[in-house]
Write a protein that holds these residues in place. Structure first.
Motif, mmCIF file in Angstrom:
data_model
loop_
_atom_site.group_PDB
_atom_site.id
_atom_site.type_symbol
_atom_site.label_atom_id
_atom_site.label_comp_id
_atom_site.label_asym_id
_atom_site.label_seq_id
_atom_site.Cartn_x
_atom_site.Cartn_y
_atom_site.Cartn_z
ATOM 1 N N PRO A 86 0.833 -1.203 0.000
ATOM 2 C CA PRO A 86 0.000 0.000 0.000
ATOM 3 C C PRO A 86 0.866 1.252 0.000
ATOM 4 O O PRO A 86 1.893 1.287 0.680
ATOM 5 C CB PRO A 86 -0.784 -0.110 1.314
ATOM 6 N N LYS A 87 0.438 2.231 -0.776
ATOM 7 C CA LYS A 87 1.267 3.435 -0.894
ATOM 8 C C LYS A 87 1.481 4.139 0.445
ATOM 9 O O LYS A 87 2.493 4.782 0.657
ATOM 10 C CB LYS A 87 0.710 4.389 -1.948
ATOM 11 N N GLU A 88 0.519 3.949 1.361
ATOM 12 C CA GLU A 88 0.647 4.575 2.690
ATOM 13 C C GLU A 88 1.846 4.016 3.459
ATOM 14 O O GLU A 88 2.339 4.640 4.384
ATOM 15 C CB GLU A 88 -0.627 4.335 3.532
ATOM 16 N N GLU A 89 2.269 2.818 3.095
ATOM 17 C CA GLU A 89 3.396 2.202 3.805
ATOM 18 C C GLU A 89 4.749 2.718 3.338
ATOM 19 O O GLU A 89 5.774 2.364 3.901
ATOM 20 C CB GLU A 89 3.372 0.674 3.604
ATOM 21 N N ILE A 90 4.715 3.503 2.260
ATOM 22 C CA ILE A 90 5.999 3.953 1.720
ATOM 23 C C ILE A 90 6.118 5.463 1.836
ATOM 24 O O ILE A 90 5.504 6.212 1.086
ATOM 25 C CB ILE A 90 6.159 3.492 0.255
ATOM 26 N N GLU A 91 6.890 5.875 2.800
ATOM 27 C CA GLU A 91 7.082 7.291 3.049
ATOM 28 C C GLU A 91 8.391 7.711 2.400
ATOM 29 O O GLU A 91 9.461 7.319 2.830
ATOM 30 C CB GLU A 91 7.128 7.502 4.576
ATOM 31 N N LEU A 92 8.288 8.476 1.317
ATOM 32 C CA LEU A 92 9.506 8.833 0.592
ATOM 33 C C LEU A 92 10.281 9.967 1.260
ATOM 34 O O LEU A 92 11.404 10.260 0.886
ATOM 35 C CB LEU A 92 9.183 9.220 -0.851
ATOM 36 N N GLU A 93 9.664 10.573 2.263
ATOM 37 C CA GLU A 93 10.315 11.674 2.978
ATOM 38 C C GLU A 93 10.814 12.753 2.036
ATOM 39 O O GLU A 93 11.930 13.250 2.137
ATOM 40 C CB GLU A 93 11.479 11.161 3.835
ATOM 41 N N SER A 94 9.988 13.049 1.074
ATOM 42 C CA SER A 94 10.341 14.093 0.123
ATOM 43 C C SER A 94 9.095 14.936 -0.066
ATOM 44 O O SER A 94 7.995 14.406 -0.175
ATOM 45 C CB SER A 94 10.765 13.442 -1.187
ATOM 46 N N ASP A 95 9.263 16.251 -0.063
ATOM 47 C CA ASP A 95 8.100 17.122 -0.187
ATOM 48 C C ASP A 95 7.478 17.052 -1.566
ATOM 49 O O ASP A 95 6.296 17.251 -1.730
ATOM 50 C CB ASP A 95 8.485 18.575 0.099
ATOM 51 N N ASP A 96 8.304 16.772 -2.572
ATOM 52 C CA ASP A 96 7.735 16.823 -3.906
ATOM 53 C C ASP A 96 7.699 15.486 -4.632
ATOM 54 O O ASP A 96 7.578 15.446 -5.841
ATOM 55 C CB ASP A 96 8.427 17.906 -4.750
ATOM 56 N N ALA A 97 7.807 14.391 -3.921
ATOM 57 C CA ALA A 97 7.624 13.083 -4.556
ATOM 58 C C ALA A 97 6.769 12.196 -3.667
ATOM 59 O O ALA A 97 7.073 11.978 -2.507
ATOM 60 C CB ALA A 97 8.968 12.424 -4.829
ATOM 61 N N LYS A 98 5.656 11.727 -4.255
ATOM 62 C CA LYS A 98 4.753 10.867 -3.496
ATOM 63 C C LYS A 98 4.253 9.742 -4.391
ATOM 64 O O LYS A 98 4.073 9.939 -5.589
ATOM 65 C CB LYS A 98 3.524 11.673 -3.029
ATOM 66 N N LEU A 99 4.017 8.592 -3.810
ATOM 67 C CA LEU A 99 3.445 7.501 -4.585
ATOM 68 C C LEU A 99 1.977 7.790 -4.871
ATOM 69 O O LEU A 99 1.248 8.206 -3.973
ATOM 70 C CB LEU A 99 3.562 6.186 -3.807
ATOM 71 N N THR A 100 1.547 7.568 -6.112
ATOM 72 C CA THR A 100 0.141 7.801 -6.420
ATOM 73 C C THR A 100 -0.659 6.509 -6.433
ATOM 74 O O THR A 100 -1.865 6.528 -6.324
ATOM 75 C CB THR A 100 -0.034 8.492 -7.788
ATOM 76 N N THR A 101 0.018 5.389 -6.613
ATOM 77 C CA THR A 101 -0.680 4.102 -6.571
ATOM 78 C C THR A 101 0.125 3.163 -5.674
ATOM 79 O O THR A 101 1.274 3.460 -5.329
ATOM 80 C CB THR A 101 -0.778 3.464 -7.972
ATOM 81 N N ASP A 102 -0.477 2.062 -5.327
ATOM 82 C CA ASP A 102 0.251 1.072 -4.537
ATOM 83 C C ASP A 102 1.408 0.537 -5.379
ATOM 84 O O ASP A 102 1.318 0.479 -6.597
ATOM 85 C CB ASP A 102 -0.686 -0.072 -4.146
ATOM 86 N N ALA A 103 2.470 0.164 -4.705
ATOM 87 C CA ALA A 103 3.630 -0.349 -5.438
ATOM 88 C C ALA A 103 3.551 -1.866 -5.532
ATOM 89 O O ALA A 103 2.948 -2.527 -4.688
ATOM 90 C CB ALA A 103 4.910 0.068 -4.724
ATOM 91 N N GLN A 104 4.157 -2.375 -6.581
ATOM 92 C CA GLN A 104 4.188 -3.819 -6.782
ATOM 93 C C GLN A 104 5.646 -4.255 -6.681
ATOM 94 O O GLN A 104 6.524 -3.630 -7.277
ATOM 95 C CB GLN A 104 3.636 -4.111 -8.186
ATOM 96 N N ILE A 105 5.885 -5.282 -5.916
ATOM 97 C CA ILE A 105 7.249 -5.811 -5.861
ATOM 98 C C ILE A 105 7.178 -7.323 -6.028
ATOM 99 O O ILE A 105 6.363 -7.983 -5.394
ATOM 100 C CB ILE A 105 7.984 -5.409 -4.551
#
Ligand SMILES: [Zn+2]
Ligand SMILES: [Zn+2]
Length: 170
Positions: free
Chosen positions: A20-39
Motif C-alpha cells: 500500500p502506498k501509505e506504507e511507503i514514506e519517501l520523505e520528500s516534499d515533492d515526490a509521493k506515490l500515487t498508486t500502490d507499489a508492486q514488488i
C-alpha cells in the motif's frame, strides 16, 4: 510488509506482493506515490547472506523541475539487495557483493522488510531533475508565468543592461 525468513522452508522463495502506498514514506516534499507499489522477485537464503532480487513497479507524483507542474512518473526498477547480519559484515564481503551489482543491507537475520526495499529503490532511482516534456519552457523568472501556457511580455520589454549603459552615455 515484513517477510519472516523462518516462515518459509524452501529457497528461493518467490513473492509477488502489493505494498500500500501509505506504507511507503519517501520523505520528500515533492515526490509521493500515487498508486500502490508492486514488488515481485525471490528471496534466496545463502550461508552468510540472504539475496533478494526482482522488480518494483510504482507510480510517483512529482513536479517538473522547470515549470513546477505536477507530473506522474512510472518506475520499473530491477533491483538486487544482499542482506548480511552485522556478524557477517565485512568490507571484503561488501566489495564482493557490489561486484555482482547487488547492494548490501545489514539486517538482524530473521526478517526482511519489502516496503523498505521499495522505498530505498525508488529514492535511489528518483532523478534529481524531471521535466514535464523535453522542451519545457519553464517559468518566467520575472513574472512567474508558466511559459508553456502563456507568453508573457517580459522578454520583449527587457533591455539588455549593456544597451541601457549606452543609453545613459547619450
Ligand atoms: Zn515543465
Ligand atoms: Zn514574464
Amino acid at each position: 510488509m515484513i517477510v519472516d525468513l523462518f516462515t518459509f522452508g524452501k529457497s528461493p522463495f518467490e513473492f509477488d506482493v502489493t505494498i500500500p502506498k501509505e506504507e511507503i514514506e519517501l520523505e520528500s516534499d515533492d515526490a509521493k506515490l500515487t498508486t500502490d507499489a508492486q514488488i515481485k522477485g525471490k528471496i534466496s537464503k545463502r550461508i552468510t547472506q540472504v539475496d533478494v532480487d526482482g522488480d518494483i513497479s510504482a507510480k510517483v507524483k512529482t513536479e517538473c523541475s522547470r515549470c513546477l507542474q505536477p507530473i506522474e512518473k512510472e518506475f520499473e526498477i530491477p533491483f538486487g539487495v544482499s542482506f548480511v547480519t552485522p556478524e557477517n559484515y565485512t568490507e571484503e564481503k561488501e566489495a564482493e557483493i557490489n561486484e555482482k551489482d547487488l547492494q548490501v543491507s545489514i539486517f538482524e537475520g530473521d526478517k526482511i522488510d519489502l516496503s523498505e526495499i521499495v522505498r530505498e529503490q525508488i529514492l535511489l532511482n528518483l532523478p534529481t531533475q524531471v521535466f514535464c516534456k523535453d522542451d519545457c519552457k519553464g517559468l518566467c523568472l520575472k513574472c512567474g508565468a508558466n511559459r508553456n501556457l502563456t507568453r508573457c511580455n517580459c522578454e520583449e520589454n527587457e533591455i539588455d543592461p549593456r544597451w541601457s549603459a549606452l543609453k545613459n552615455l547619450k
